[in-house]
Design a protein around this motif. Structure first.
Motif, PDB file in Angstrom:
ATOM      1  N   ASP A  44      33.035  38.789  39.544  1.00  0.00           N
ATOM      2  CA  ASP A  44      33.954  39.377  38.707  1.00  0.00           C
ATOM      3  C   ASP A  44      34.874  40.302  39.166  1.00  0.00           C
ATOM      4  O   ASP A  44      36.174  40.485  39.091  1.00  0.00           O
ATOM      5  CB  ASP A  44      33.236  40.028  37.506  1.00  0.00           C
ATOM      6  CG  ASP A  44      32.511  39.046  36.358  1.00  0.00           C
ATOM      7  OD1 ASP A  44      32.921  37.793  36.442  1.00  0.00           O
ATOM      8  OD2 ASP A  44      31.595  39.795  35.741  1.00  0.00           O
ATOM      9  N   GLN A  45      34.580  41.138  40.309  1.00  0.00           N
ATOM     10  CA  GLN A  45      35.153  42.060  40.995  1.00  0.00           C
ATOM     11  C   GLN A  45      36.327  41.264  41.981  1.00  0.00           C
ATOM     12  O   GLN A  45      37.365  41.546  42.020  1.00  0.00           O
ATOM     13  CB  GLN A  45      34.453  42.866  41.766  1.00  0.00           C
ATOM     14  CG  GLN A  45      34.990  44.057  42.647  1.00  0.00           C
ATOM     15  CD  GLN A  45      35.887  45.047  41.529  1.00  0.00           C
ATOM     16  OE1 GLN A  45      35.360  45.686  40.951  1.00  0.00           O
ATOM     17  NE2 GLN A  45      37.258  44.951  41.875  1.00  0.00           N
ATOM     18  N   ARG A  46      35.722  40.306  42.621  1.00  0.00           N
ATOM     19  CA  ARG A  46      36.613  39.531  43.593  1.00  0.00           C
ATOM     20  C   ARG A  46      37.632  38.860  42.780  1.00  0.00           C
ATOM     21  O   ARG A  46      39.005  38.893  43.285  1.00  0.00           O
ATOM     22  CB  ARG A  46      35.846  38.552  44.073  1.00  0.00           C
ATOM     23  CG  ARG A  46      34.798  39.219  45.036  1.00  0.00           C
ATOM     24  CD  ARG A  46      33.912  38.069  45.741  1.00  0.00           C
ATOM     25  NE  ARG A  46      32.514  38.449  46.191  1.00  0.00           N
ATOM     26  CZ  ARG A  46      32.002  37.877  47.058  1.00  0.00           C
ATOM     27  NH1 ARG A  46      32.219  36.789  47.628  1.00  0.00           N
ATOM     28  NH2 ARG A  46      30.614  38.488  47.475  1.00  0.00           N
ATOM     29  N   VAL A  47      37.383  38.347  41.498  1.00  0.00           N
ATOM     30  CA  VAL A  47      38.387  37.771  40.660  1.00  0.00           C
ATOM     31  C   VAL A  47      39.485  38.730  40.084  1.00  0.00           C
ATOM     32  O   VAL A  47      40.548  38.654  40.121  1.00  0.00           O
ATOM     33  CB  VAL A  47      37.708  36.867  39.475  1.00  0.00           C
ATOM     34  CG1 VAL A  47      38.818  36.517  38.572  1.00  0.00           C
ATOM     35  CG2 VAL A  47      37.168  35.626  40.089  1.00  0.00           C
ATOM     36  N   ARG A  48      38.970  39.860  39.764  1.00  0.00           N
ATOM     37  CA  ARG A  48      40.052  40.864  39.340  1.00  0.00           C
ATOM     38  C   ARG A  48      40.576  41.549  40.469  1.00  0.00           C
ATOM     39  O   ARG A  48      41.877  41.557  40.287  1.00  0.00           O
ATOM     40  CB  ARG A  48      39.078  42.220  38.859  1.00  0.00           C
ATOM     41  CG  ARG A  48      38.458  42.161  37.401  1.00  0.00           C
ATOM     42  CD  ARG A  48      37.933  43.525  36.902  1.00  0.00           C
ATOM     43  NE  ARG A  48      37.089  44.361  37.751  1.00  0.00           N
ATOM     44  CZ  ARG A  48      35.828  44.104  37.656  1.00  0.00           C
ATOM     45  NH1 ARG A  48      35.238  43.046  36.586  1.00  0.00           N
ATOM     46  NH2 ARG A  48      34.867  44.690  38.327  1.00  0.00           N
ATOM     47  N   ASP A  49      40.281  41.458  41.539  1.00  0.00           N
ATOM     48  CA  ASP A  49      41.166  41.842  43.016  1.00  0.00           C
ATOM     49  C   ASP A  49      42.272  40.687  42.956  1.00  0.00           C
ATOM     50  O   ASP A  49      43.500  40.815  43.236  1.00  0.00           O
ATOM     51  CB  ASP A  49      40.321  41.852  43.939  1.00  0.00           C
ATOM     52  CG  ASP A  49      39.677  43.141  44.197  1.00  0.00           C
ATOM     53  OD1 ASP A  49      39.897  44.170  43.142  1.00  0.00           O
ATOM     54  OD2 ASP A  49      38.643  43.418  44.805  1.00  0.00           O
ATOM     55  N   LEU A  50      41.927  39.555  42.808  1.00  0.00           N
ATOM     56  CA  LEU A  50      42.770  38.349  43.140  1.00  0.00           C
ATOM     57  C   LEU A  50      43.565  38.302  41.938  1.00  0.00           C
ATOM     58  O   LEU A  50      45.127  38.094  42.289  1.00  0.00           O
ATOM     59  CB  LEU A  50      42.024  36.828  43.191  1.00  0.00           C
ATOM     60  CG  LEU A  50      41.336  36.843  44.549  1.00  0.00           C
ATOM     61  CD1 LEU A  50      40.184  35.663  44.446  1.00  0.00           C
ATOM     62  CD2 LEU A  50      42.000  36.783  45.655  1.00  0.00           C
ATOM     63  N   LYS A  51      43.427  38.520  40.686  1.00  0.00           N
ATOM     64  CA  LYS A  51      44.248  38.533  39.802  1.00  0.00           C
ATOM     65  C   LYS A  51      45.311  39.541  39.602  1.00  0.00           C
ATOM     66  O   LYS A  51      46.470  39.511  39.507  1.00  0.00           O
ATOM     67  CB  LYS A  51      43.371  38.495  38.483  1.00  0.00           C
ATOM     68  CG  LYS A  51      42.608  37.229  37.996  1.00  0.00           C
ATOM     69  CD  LYS A  51      42.227  37.197  36.643  1.00  0.00           C
ATOM     70  CE  LYS A  51      41.697  35.810  36.353  1.00  0.00           C
ATOM     71  NZ  LYS A  51      40.729  35.988  35.008  1.00  0.00           N
ATOM     72  N   SER A  52      44.888  40.932  40.045  1.00  0.00           N
ATOM     73  CA  SER A  52      45.953  41.802  40.357  1.00  0.00           C
ATOM     74  C   SER A  52      46.798  41.633  41.724  1.00  0.00           C
ATOM     75  O   SER A  52      47.958  41.944  41.325  1.00  0.00           O
ATOM     76  CB  SER A  52      45.199  43.169  40.765  1.00  0.00           C
ATOM     77  OG  SER A  52      44.009  43.560  39.632  1.00  0.00           O
ATOM     78  N   LEU A  53      46.142  41.125  42.785  1.00  0.00           N
ATOM     79  CA  LEU A  53      47.168  40.668  43.616  1.00  0.00           C
ATOM     80  C   LEU A  53      48.162  39.784  43.238  1.00  0.00           C
ATOM     81  O   LEU A  53      49.381  39.894  43.392  1.00  0.00           O
ATOM     82  CB  LEU A  53      46.468  39.974  44.902  1.00  0.00           C
ATOM     83  CG  LEU A  53      47.103  39.486  45.963  1.00  0.00           C
ATOM     84  CD1 LEU A  53      48.074  40.938  46.711  1.00  0.00           C
ATOM     85  CD2 LEU A  53      46.197  39.072  47.140  1.00  0.00           C
ATOM     86  N   LYS A  54      47.769  38.839  42.543  1.00  0.00           N
ATOM     87  CA  LYS A  54      49.013  37.628  41.882  1.00  0.00           C
ATOM     88  C   LYS A  54      49.816  38.495  41.037  1.00  0.00           C
ATOM     89  O   LYS A  54      51.101  38.327  41.342  1.00  0.00           O
ATOM     90  CB  LYS A  54      48.171  36.649  40.865  1.00  0.00           C
ATOM     91  CG  LYS A  54      49.280  35.627  40.399  1.00  0.00           C
ATOM     92  CD  LYS A  54      48.431  34.661  39.761  1.00  0.00           C
ATOM     93  CE  LYS A  54      49.526  33.762  39.145  1.00  0.00           C
ATOM     94  NZ  LYS A  54      48.858  32.472  38.210  1.00  0.00           N
TER      95      LYS A  54
END
Length: 485
Positions: A44-54
Motif C-alpha cells: 500500500d505504501q509503495r502504491v501510494r508513493d507511485l500514485k503521488s508521483l504520477k
C-alpha cells in the motif's frame, strides 16, 4: 524536514560551508537510517508513493515542457510529451497494475531428497540506491529508474545531468513535494560531484550515459563492491533485406532516428542496405523526411542539439567524412545553424570504416548508409564490433529475420520497427557488453532493485540427519545407488 528545507539542501551542494563529499554522505546516511527503520515498505505504501508521483508529474506537465524547451534552446513539445511525459506515466501505471504480483514470494521446487520442506524466493528491497540520469530524456530517464526503485521498496538518491538545469529545478521541486529527503533526494553538480556520488556505498547504482563515463562509474562502484546497472549506448544498426519495400522500411525506422534530433541511445546509428538499393533508399528517406518536417515550417520548432559542444562534435563528424570522400546529403532544404545548434537529418554514403562517423556513437541527426553484397558480410561486421544496444531488422522474410536474430547479439531487437522497444513496459531494457550491463523496466526493473532472497523452510519433520556422519551406513549406500549412479 520541510519541502523548502529539502530543496535548499539539494540545490546548495558544493555552494555552502559543508564540502560536497560530506553533504552527499550526510544525505546517504540519512536515507540509510530511514531504510533500516522501515526495511520492507508495504504494498500500500509503495502504491501510494507511485500514485503521488504520477499526480505530481501531471500537475507539473506544462512547467516540465517549458523547462525542457529552455534546456534544449528549443525542443518540440510533442517529442517531450511522448519521450518524457507519456513514457514516465506509462511506467507508473504499468508498475501499479502488476506490483502486487511482483512482490509475492515465488514458490520454487524442492527435490525429494530434501523433503519435507518448502522453498521460496522473497524479493527484498536492496536499501539505498543511486541513480545517475542523462540529459537527452532527463525526465523519463530519471523517473523510470525511480519508479522501479520505489516499487521494489528502496530509498533513492538521484544525480541529474548538469546540462539540463531548468528541468533539474522542476524535478527537484516536484520530487520534494512528493517525498521526504530521507526517501528521495536529487543532487546537482558538475563532474566532481558525479565522481563523489559514484563513490558512495550504495546498495545498487544505475547509470545511464556514455560507455566512456560508464567505465569510470563502474570503477568507482567497485571500490565498495556496489552492484551496478549500466545503460550505455553504441552503434545500433538498421539491416534491410533485398526484398523489403523501401518505403515500408523507411516508415518503420525514420522516427526512431529523427525524434529528439537523434539524441536517443537506441536511435538507429547507421543502415546496412543492399548495394543496388542505396540510391533508392536515399530518395525514400528524403521523401519521408520532407513529409514529416516540411521546409515551409522552418526550423524554429525543431528540436535542437543540446549544446554547442555536442553540435560541434557532430559537425566534426560530417566535415571529416566529407573531406575523406564520403557523400554528405543534408535533407529538408534547411541548413544547419551554428548559432542555434539546429541540424537537419544528414545522410552519409560512400563511407569507410576508418571515419569517426563509422567508429563512434553518433547520438545526433546523422545517418550513414553502408551498402552490402551478402548478408553474411553484415553479420560478420556486426559481430566484429562492440555489441550494440539495439538492432533493427527491416524484412518481412522470416528466414532473414531468424538468421539475424540467432547469429548476432544486441541488447534488444526490433523487427520492422526501430527504437520503440524501449517504451514497451513489459520488455526488459538493457545493453550487452559495451552497450550496457543489466536491465530494468517492468518486472526486470523491480528485480534489479530487489535482492532475491532464497528461503528454505522446514517444519517438525526432519530426515536429512540420516545422511549425517558417521558415513558407511546402509542409508548412504542406498542414497548413492539411487542418486549418484
Amino acid at each position: 524536514m520541510t519541502n523548502a528545507e529539502q530543496i535548499s539542501e539539494v540545490t546548495t551542494i558544493g555552494e555552502g560551508a559543508m564540502p560536497f563529499e560530506s553533504h552527499l554522505q550526510h544525505i546517504f546516511l540519512q536515507q540509510k537510517a530511514a531504510f533500516n527503520a522501515n526495511a520492507y515498505p508495504s504494498y500500500d505504501q509503495r502504491v501510494r508513493d507511485l500514485k503521488s508521483l504520477k499526480k505530481a508529474i501531471l500537475s507539473s506537465k506544462k512547467t516540465l515542457l517549458s523547462a525542457l524547451e529552455k534546456d534544449f534552446h528549443y525542443r518540440s513539445h510533442d517529442e517531450s510529451l511522448l519521450g518524457d511525459i507519456f513514457s514516465s506515466l506509462s511506467s507508473i501505471d504499468y508498475t501499479i497494475k502488476h506490483l502486487r504480483r511482483w512482490m509475492k514470494p515465488q514458490k520454487r521446487h524442492v527435490g525429494v531428497v530434501f523433503q519435507p520442506a518448502e522453498a521460496k524466493v522473497i524479493y527484498q528491497p536492496r536499501g539505498v540506491v543511486g541513480i545517475i540520469s542523462p540529459w537527452n530524456y532527463p525526465v523519463f530517464l530519471t523517473i523510470g529508474p525511480l519508479v522501479a526503485a520505489i516499487a521494489a521498496g528502496n530509498r533513492a538518491m538521484i544525480k541529474v545531468s548538469e546540462f539540463t538545469p531548468h528541468t533539474n529545478a522542476v524535478l527537484t521541486h516536484l520530487l520534494a513535494d512528493v517525498f521526504a529527503a530521507d526517501k528521495v533526494s536529487v543532487v546537482q553538480g558538475e563532474t566532481d560531484i558525479a565522481q563523489a556520488f559514484s563513490s558512495l556505498p550504495f546498495d545498487h547504482l544505475l547509470f545511464t550515459g556514455s560507455t566512456q563515463v560508464g567505465r569510470h562509474v563502474m570503477k568507482a562502484a567497485a571500490e565498495n563492491l556496489v552492484p551496478v546497472t549500466l545503460e550505455l549506448g553504441g552503434k545500433s544498426p538498421v539491416i534491410m533485406d533485398d526484398e523489403m519495400p523501401v518505403d515500408d522500411a523507411v516508415s518503420r525506422f525514420i522516427y526512431g532516428k529523427t525524434m529528439n534530433a537523434g539524441q536517443t541511445c537506441v536511435a538507429p546509428d547507421y543502415i546496412f542496405c543492399p548495394k543496388g538499393r542505396v540510391d533508392e533508399l536515399v530518395g525514400a528517406i528524403e521523401k519521408q523526411y520532407n513529409i514529416m518536417y516540411p521546409k515551409h515550417e522552418g526550423s524554429s520548432k525543431r528540436t535542437r542539439i543540446i549544446n554547442t559542444r555536442q553540435y560541434l562534435r557532430l559537425k566534426g563528424y560530417i566535415d571529416e567524412a566529407k573531406s575523406s570522400g564520403a557523400n554528405v546529403i543534408s535533407l529538408g532544404g534547411l541548413p544547419a545553424d551554428d548559432a542555434t545548434c539546429f541540424m537537419p537529418l544528414t545522410l552519409v554514403t560512400d563511407t569507410d570504416p576508418t571515419m569517426r562517423v563509422m567508429r563512434e556513437e553518433i547520438f545526433g541527426p546523422i545517418l550513414p548508409i553502408v551498402g552490402y553484397d551478402e548478408i553474411q558480410d553484415v553479420i560478420d561486421a556486426v559481430n566484429a564490433g562492440p555489441r550494440p544496444l539495439g538492432l533493427y531488422i527491416q524484412s518481412f522474410n522470416k528466414a532473414f529475420q531468424e538468421k539475424l536474430l540467432t547469429q548476432t547479439h544486441a541488447g534488444g531487437v526490433c523487427i520492422n520497427d526501430a527504437a520503440f522497444h524501449v517504451v514497451v513496459d513489459d520488455l526488459p531494457f538493457g545493453g550487452i557488453g559495451e552497450s550496457g550491463m543489466g536491465s530494468y523496466h517492468g518486472i526486470e526493473g523491480f528485480r534489479t532493485f530487489s535482492h532475491s532472497k532464497a528461503l528454505l523452510k522446514r517444519g517438525r519433520l526432519f530426515f536429512s540427519d540420516m545422511l549425517f556422519p558417521p558415513y558407511g551406513k546402509k542409508i548412504h549406500e542406498l542414497f548413492y545407488r539411487f542418486f549418484i549412479s
